[in-house]
Design an enzyme around this catalytic site. Structure first.
Site, PDB file in Angstrom:
ATOM      1  N   ARG A 168       0.805  -1.225   0.000  1.00  0.00           N
ATOM      2  CA  ARG A 168       0.000   0.000   0.000  1.00  0.00           C
ATOM      3  C   ARG A 168       0.837   1.273   0.000  1.00  0.00           C
ATOM      4  NH1 ARG A 168      -4.011  -0.249   4.690  1.00  0.00           N
ATOM      5  NH2 ARG A 168      -2.570  -1.756   5.594  1.00  0.00           N
ATOM      6  N   ASN A 208      -4.409  -5.272  19.994  1.00  0.00           N
ATOM      7  CA  ASN A 208      -3.029  -5.735  20.038  1.00  0.00           C
ATOM      8  C   ASN A 208      -2.142  -4.808  19.207  1.00  0.00           C
ATOM      9  OD1 ASN A 208      -0.694  -7.336  20.135  1.00  0.00           O
ATOM     10  ND2 ASN A 208      -1.351  -8.548  18.346  1.00  0.00           N
ATOM     11  N   ASN A 234       1.396   2.152   6.914  1.00  0.00           N
ATOM     12  CA  ASN A 234       1.005   1.286   5.799  1.00  0.00           C
ATOM     13  C   ASN A 234       0.847   2.022   4.482  1.00  0.00           C
ATOM     14  OD1 ASN A 234       0.545  -1.253   7.360  1.00  0.00           O
ATOM     15  ND2 ASN A 234      -0.941   0.059   8.392  1.00  0.00           N
ATOM     16  N   ARG A 288      27.228  21.203   5.483  1.00  0.00           N
ATOM     17  CA  ARG A 288      27.143  19.826   4.982  1.00  0.00           C
ATOM     18  C   ARG A 288      27.997  18.895   5.839  1.00  0.00           C
ATOM     19  NH1 ARG A 288      28.934  20.353  -0.876  1.00  0.00           N
ATOM     20  NH2 ARG A 288      28.685  18.099  -0.801  1.00  0.00           N
ATOM     21  N   ALA A 343      34.236  37.978   1.394  1.00  0.00           N
ATOM     22  CA  ALA A 343      33.100  37.588   0.560  1.00  0.00           C
ATOM     23  C   ALA A 343      33.588  36.925  -0.724  1.00  0.00           C
ATOM     24  CB  ALA A 343      32.275  38.818   0.214  1.00  0.00           C
TER      25      ALA A 343
HETATM   26  C1  UD1 Z   1      -0.765  -7.772  13.360  1.00  0.00           C
HETATM   27  C2  UD1 Z   1      -1.332  -8.609  14.502  1.00  0.00           C
HETATM   28  C3  UD1 Z   1      -2.570  -7.900  15.050  1.00  0.00           C
HETATM   29  C4  UD1 Z   1      -2.216  -6.498  15.482  1.00  0.00           C
HETATM   30  C5  UD1 Z   1      -1.561  -5.731  14.341  1.00  0.00           C
HETATM   31  C6  UD1 Z   1      -1.046  -4.412  14.835  1.00  0.00           C
HETATM   32  C7  UD1 Z   1      -0.875 -10.955  13.995  1.00  0.00           C
HETATM   33  C8  UD1 Z   1      -1.422 -12.213  13.494  1.00  0.00           C
HETATM   34  N1  UD1 Z   1      -1.697  -9.922  14.006  1.00  0.00           N
HETATM   35  O1  UD1 Z   1      -1.714  -7.785  12.330  1.00  0.00           O
HETATM   36  O2  UD1 Z   1      -3.089  -8.615  16.149  1.00  0.00           O
HETATM   37  O3  UD1 Z   1      -3.378  -5.813  15.934  1.00  0.00           O
HETATM   38  O4  UD1 Z   1      -0.449  -6.466  13.810  1.00  0.00           O
HETATM   39  O5  UD1 Z   1      -0.594  -3.661  13.742  1.00  0.00           O
HETATM   40  O6  UD1 Z   1       0.281 -10.918  14.402  1.00  0.00           O
HETATM   41  N2  UD1 Z   1       5.560  -9.708   8.976  1.00  0.00           N
HETATM   42  C9  UD1 Z   1       6.634 -10.444   8.593  1.00  0.00           C
HETATM   43  N3  UD1 Z   1       6.424 -11.673   8.045  1.00  0.00           N
HETATM   44  C10 UD1 Z   1       5.185 -12.192   7.891  1.00  0.00           C
HETATM   45  C11 UD1 Z   1       4.080 -11.418   8.300  1.00  0.00           C
HETATM   46  C12 UD1 Z   1       4.298 -10.191   8.848  1.00  0.00           C
HETATM   47  O7  UD1 Z   1       7.780 -10.015   8.716  1.00  0.00           O
HETATM   48  O8  UD1 Z   1       5.101 -13.326   7.414  1.00  0.00           O
HETATM   49  C13 UD1 Z   1       5.778  -8.393   9.570  1.00  0.00           C
HETATM   50  C14 UD1 Z   1       5.221  -7.284   8.702  1.00  0.00           C
HETATM   51  O9  UD1 Z   1       6.223  -6.784   7.837  1.00  0.00           O
HETATM   52  C15 UD1 Z   1       4.800  -6.248   9.715  1.00  0.00           C
HETATM   53  C16 UD1 Z   1       4.456  -7.080  10.944  1.00  0.00           C
HETATM   54  O10 UD1 Z   1       5.081  -8.318  10.779  1.00  0.00           O
HETATM   55  O11 UD1 Z   1       5.847  -5.370  10.061  1.00  0.00           O
HETATM   56  C17 UD1 Z   1       2.956  -7.240  11.136  1.00  0.00           C
HETATM   57  O12 UD1 Z   1       2.419  -7.901  10.022  1.00  0.00           O
HETATM   58  P1  UD1 Z   1       1.034  -7.485   9.380  1.00  0.00           P
HETATM   59  O13 UD1 Z   1       0.762  -8.368   8.265  1.00  0.00           O
HETATM   60  O14 UD1 Z   1       1.006  -6.024   9.155  1.00  0.00           O
HETATM   61  O15 UD1 Z   1       0.052  -7.850  10.599  1.00  0.00           O
HETATM   62  P2  UD1 Z   1      -1.414  -7.322  10.809  1.00  0.00           P
HETATM   63  O16 UD1 Z   1      -2.312  -8.082   9.943  1.00  0.00           O
HETATM   64  O17 UD1 Z   1      -1.447  -5.864  10.729  1.00  0.00           O
HETATM   65 CA    CA Z   2      -0.061  -4.086   9.929  1.00  0.00          CA
END
Ligand code: UD1
Ligand code: CA
Length: 447
Positions: free
Chosen positions: A15, A169, A226, A315, A362
């Site tokens: 996104r 969470n 996101n 810089r 200058a």
């Molecule tokens: C997750 C939580 C949810 C919480 C929310 C908060 C779970 C199942 N759910 O949901 O309870 O309210 O975050 O924002 O944990 N990532 C990986 N590998 C993966 C999947 C995810 O590295 O296979 C990382 C993503 O890059 C991200 C984070 O884990 O930084 C969370 O993953 P995301 O898919 O955004 O979880 P949510 O569905 O938002």
């Molecule tokens: Ca998320």
């Protein structure tokens, strides 16, 4: 208790609408990932692990730039947060202590919050960071049993009643490292997303007779990025906080809304920053220094009592000692200016050492680049550089020496000497008037 930090950063961030991996998008001059690492650093983690996947090489390089001792592990298939956390297991080999899981796209988790989370571990085996969401849609919901956490249910799997829960969470969780790995390995994927949810370790732990608790924080701290508009909102939030902190530390900000900070800007109390100033990464400014309007600073140090700007550019590698004055339309790069040196107007100082009390007129230019290599200029203490002097580096102007205005200095100037390096002036009496008359008569005259 020793702590290991695990930062989940394998996600793609579709996104964001960009090819850049999400965690590399900059916030206050640093990738989002660095903010997560800095947040976790407050617990002085003995080990730091970053889980990479999408854009693995670039994310790994950025993680190592932030922290050369970080362990980078790769998640090849994005099967969910439990699967991601589990990839850290080899990097935690031989580690005894707690593991703290943070997300790479969540930059604002505060110091007090993480200390509270760590402290809560004495009361529960698994501690989850929760928050009351203004709009809980999309978040995992915390299902409580009194003050104990019973389980976490994801939006997609939640019943109508569970969706009404506003306690959500954040994704931040802390537990004994071995236990966390063990529980994460035990999680299944029989849910609406077919993913291995890290959140399921709570219910799994309960089944094994363990306890889980919740520490609450403000929703603003758990803000995850996101979309580009969330990133812009996060930048605004960061700047608002940095301005408030600077003022609270005794920095005088005359137009706070027009001053922009980087993640690591360090301003001493008693410094003054006028309106419209931008700080890039790596700036320190001491007390009593004044940064005047429309100046841009990065990678530099401004000592006590020095003045910069208006309209100055410092810089990387610009080192200004006490009482130095850098004025309008002056650029300084990779150069040290010793105490009380003055560079007041329209000047470029690059790859140089300027001695104490030296004055650069200058239009002085250190000609530091020959098209292939950079060369250094050295200007001795108390030297006086006449306006529009070109210092063709490598070159040294001695202590207390002077250069005549408009000189092109290609050879070293001894201490105390005056160097004049320009064509001698010739006056031709009456020629101006005669030439002008000829031009007016429409002829093309030769002098
Ligand atoms: C997750 C939580 C949810 C919480 C929310 C908060 C779970 C199942 N759910 O949901 O309870 O309210 O975050 O924002 O944990 N990532 C990986 N590998 C993966 C999947 C995810 O590295 O296979 C990382 C993503 O890059 C991200 C984070 O884990 O930084 C969370 O993953 P995301 O898919 O955004 O979880 P949510 O569905 O938002
Ligand atoms: Ca998320």
């Amino acid at each position: 208790m020793a702590v290991a930090l695990i930062v989940l950063a394998a996600g793609q961030g579709t996104r964001m609408g960009s090819n850049l991996p999400k965690v590399l998008h900059p916030l206050a001059g640093a990738p989002l990932l660095w903010h997560a690492l800095r947040a976790g650093a407050v617990l002085e983690p003995e080990r730091r692990v970053v889980v990479v996947g999408h854009g693995a090489e670039a994310v790994a390089a950025s993680a190592r730039e932030a922290d050369p001792e970080v362990a980078v592990v790769r998640q090849y298939d994005r099967l969910g947060t439990a699967h991601a956390a589990l990839q850290a297991a080899p990097a935690l080999e031989g580690f005894a202590g707690d593991a703290l899981v943070l997300y790479g796209d969540t930059p604002f988790i505060g110091e007090d919050t993480l200390h509270a989370l760590q402290a809560a571990r004495s009361r529960a085996d698994v501690v989850v960071l929760g928050f009351e969401a203004a709009d809980p849609t999309g978040y995992g919901r915390l299902v409580m049993d009194g003050d104990r956490l019973e389980r976490i249910v994801e939006q997609k799997d939640a019943t109508e009643a569970e969706r009404a829960i506003r306690l959500c969470n954040s994704g931040v969780v802390c537990a004994d490292a071995r236990l966390l790995m063990d529980l994460a390995a035990g999680v299944g994927n029989a849910n609406a997303s077919g993913e291995y949810y890290l959140t399921d370790i709570v219910a799994l732990g309960r089944e094994r007779g363990l306890t889980a608790g919740v520490v609450r924080c403000a929703e603003a701290e758990t803000l995850g990025i996101n979309t580009p508009s969330e990133l812009a909102a996060a930048e605004a939030a960061f700047q608002a906080r940095a301005r408030a902190e600077a003022v609270a530390n005794g920095v005088a900000l005359q137009g706070p809304d027009t001053v922009f900070f980087a993640f690591d800007t360090a301003l001493g109390g008693g410094a003054t920053v006028e309106p419209y100033v931008v700080f890039g990464p790596g700036v320190t400014v001491e007390t009593g220094a004044r940064i005047r309007s429309f100046s841009h600073l990065e990678g530099c140090h401004v000592s006590r009592g020095a003045t910069v700007g208006p309209f100055a550019r410092l810089r990387p590698g610009a080192e200004l000692a006490e009482g130095v004055r850098v004025g309008n339309f002056v650029e300084i790069k990779n150069a040290t200016l010793d105490e009380g040196a003055k560079v007041n107007h329209l000047t470029y100082v690059g790859d140089a050492e300027v001695g104490a009390g030296a004055n650069l007129g200058a239009g002085t230019v250190t000609c530091n680049y020959d098209g292939v290599s950079k060369h250094r200029s050295e200007i001795g203490a108390g030297a006086f550089i006449g306006s529009a002097t070109m210092l063709v580096a490598p070159v040294r102007v001695g202590q207390g020496a002077m250069t005549g205005s408009g000189s092109v200095i290609t050879e070293d100037v001894p201490d105390g000497a005056l160097a004049v390096a320009r064509a001698r002036q010739v006056n031709k009496p009456g020629l101006a008037a005669r030439l002008m008359a000829r031009l007016r008569a429409g002829r093309t005259g030769r002098a």
